[in-house]
Design a protein around this motif. Structure first.
Motif, PDB file in Angstrom:
ATOM      1  N   UNK A  94       0.825  -1.204   0.000  1.00  0.00           N
ATOM      2  CA  UNK A  94       0.000   0.000   0.000  1.00  0.00           C
ATOM      3  C   UNK A  94       0.859   1.253   0.000  1.00  0.00           C
ATOM      4  N   UNK A  95       0.180   2.395  -0.122  1.00  0.00           N
ATOM      5  CA  UNK A  95       0.838   3.699  -0.041  1.00  0.00           C
ATOM      6  C   UNK A  95       0.091   4.575   0.943  1.00  0.00           C
ATOM      7  N   UNK A  96       0.854   5.329   1.714  1.00  0.00           N
ATOM      8  CA  UNK A  96       0.320   6.379   2.568  1.00  0.00           C
ATOM      9  C   UNK A  96       0.604   7.693   1.862  1.00  0.00           C
ATOM     10  N   UNK A  97      -0.429   8.492   1.632  1.00  0.00           N
ATOM     11  CA  UNK A  97      -0.282   9.782   0.971  1.00  0.00           C
ATOM     12  C   UNK A  97      -0.760  10.860   1.939  1.00  0.00           C
ATOM     13  N   UNK A  98       0.067  11.884   2.142  1.00  0.00           N
ATOM     14  CA  UNK A  98      -0.273  13.036   2.985  1.00  0.00           C
ATOM     15  C   UNK A  98      -0.283  14.286   2.122  1.00  0.00           C
ATOM     16  N   UNK A  99      -1.312  15.113   2.295  1.00  0.00           N
ATOM     17  CA  UNK A  99      -1.327  16.389   1.575  1.00  0.00           C
ATOM     18  C   UNK A  99      -2.090  17.434   2.388  1.00  0.00           C
ATOM     19  N   UNK A 100      -1.703  18.662   2.193  1.00  0.00           N
ATOM     20  CA  UNK A 100      -2.341  19.800   2.830  1.00  0.00           C
ATOM     21  C   UNK A 100      -3.209  20.492   1.784  1.00  0.00           C
ATOM     22  N   UNK A 101      -4.464  20.795   2.129  1.00  0.00           N
ATOM     23  CA  UNK A 101      -5.343  21.429   1.138  1.00  0.00           C
ATOM     24  C   UNK A 101      -5.013  22.904   0.922  1.00  0.00           C
ATOM     25  N   UNK A 102      -4.531  23.614   1.959  1.00  0.00           N
ATOM     26  CA  UNK A 102      -4.177  25.034   1.818  1.00  0.00           C
ATOM     27  C   UNK A 102      -2.675  25.266   1.737  1.00  0.00           C
ATOM     28  N   UNK A 128       5.598  12.315   9.401  1.00  0.00           N
ATOM     29  CA  UNK A 128       4.852  11.057   9.515  1.00  0.00           C
ATOM     30  C   UNK A 128       5.826   9.898   9.627  1.00  0.00           C
ATOM     31  N   UNK A 129       5.451   8.911  10.443  1.00  0.00           N
ATOM     32  CA  UNK A 129       6.210   7.670  10.596  1.00  0.00           C
ATOM     33  C   UNK A 129       5.265   6.514  10.348  1.00  0.00           C
ATOM     34  N   UNK A 134      10.021   7.316   7.484  1.00  0.00           N
ATOM     35  CA  UNK A 134       9.662   8.628   8.025  1.00  0.00           C
ATOM     36  C   UNK A 134       9.733   9.671   6.932  1.00  0.00           C
ATOM     37  N   UNK A 135       8.910  10.698   7.079  1.00  0.00           N
ATOM     38  CA  UNK A 135       9.010  11.852   6.196  1.00  0.00           C
ATOM     39  C   UNK A 135       8.783  13.091   7.016  1.00  0.00           C
ATOM     40  N   UNK A 157       0.031   4.926  12.645  1.00  0.00           N
ATOM     41  CA  UNK A 157       0.743   5.942  11.877  1.00  0.00           C
ATOM     42  C   UNK A 157       0.883   7.133  12.804  1.00  0.00           C
ATOM     43  N   UNK A 158       2.084   7.636  12.938  1.00  0.00           N
ATOM     44  CA  UNK A 158       2.319   8.814  13.759  1.00  0.00           C
ATOM     45  C   UNK A 158       2.386  10.027  12.833  1.00  0.00           C
ATOM     46  N   UNK A 159       1.481  10.985  13.020  1.00  0.00           N
ATOM     47  CA  UNK A 159       1.476  12.222  12.241  1.00  0.00           C
ATOM     48  C   UNK A 159       1.701  13.372  13.210  1.00  0.00           C
TER      49      UNK A 159
END
Length: 187
Positions: A94-102, A128-129, A134-135, A157-159
């Protein structure tokens, strides 16, 4: 004599019945099931925070509130941070995708620029971990960031969100952003 005949007849019946069972056609039923690839996110919770609180809104969403966003003596942003744990189960790669809308904390109704010496936008850092990876990225870096996992995984998931204090004073108003945490199961 009659008793002996009946007794002998009773012993002969089981072997005759066995011969008949061998001639019955056999049927088989197969039971099959398919576990489709899936990722499930459960209710998130805050594990730590400084000048920030977390409130679960539903089973998969929550709200981070910065307690005191600006210093009342100079209107500059105050530092705030929080770590949120999201329990996840993914039964395939799988993939974890993080994004900010603003791209950061933007004042509602603004384009995110500056009004003279005042700002209407405050970027922050997202970390995120997950799955041993980590990123750490600035919210205004643009685009989504991804962590890929070639295996099925389960855990938290640690955010983390980190807003640095200081900078230009902020225009009065409500500042917000939305962080989207998305899992995509591979097929």
């Amino acid at each position: 004599m009659i008793r002996q005949t009946v007794f002998a007849l009773a012993l002969a019946l089981p072997s005759a019945a066995m011969a008949q069972i061998d001639n019955i056609p056999e049927q088989r039923l197969e039971v099959l099931g398919e576990a489709l690839p899936a990722c499930v996110i459960r209710t998130p919770s805050a594990t730590s925070g400084n000048n920030a609180t977390f409130t679960p809104v539903s089973g998969t969403t929550g709200e981070i509130q910065i307690v005191e966003f600006v210093n009342p003596s100079n209107a500059q942003p105050r530092a705030a941070s929080i770590n949120v744990a999201l329990p996840v189960i993914c039964n395939s790669p799988h993939q974890l995708v993080l994004r900010s809308t603003n791209g950061g904390l933007r004042r509602e109704g603004s384009s995110g620029g500056n009004q003279g010496p005042f700002a209407e936008f405050k970027p922050y850092t997202i970390a995120a971990d997950w799955a041993g990876n980590s990123l750490n990225v600035a919210s205004d870096a643009g685009g989504a960031v991804t962590i890929s996992s070639p295996f099925a995984r389960a855990g938290d998931v640690s955010v983390s969100i980190d807003v640095q204090g200081g900078g230009a004073p902020l225009v009065a108003g409500t500042y917000s952003d939305e962080i989207v945490v998305e899992f995509t199961a591979a097929y």
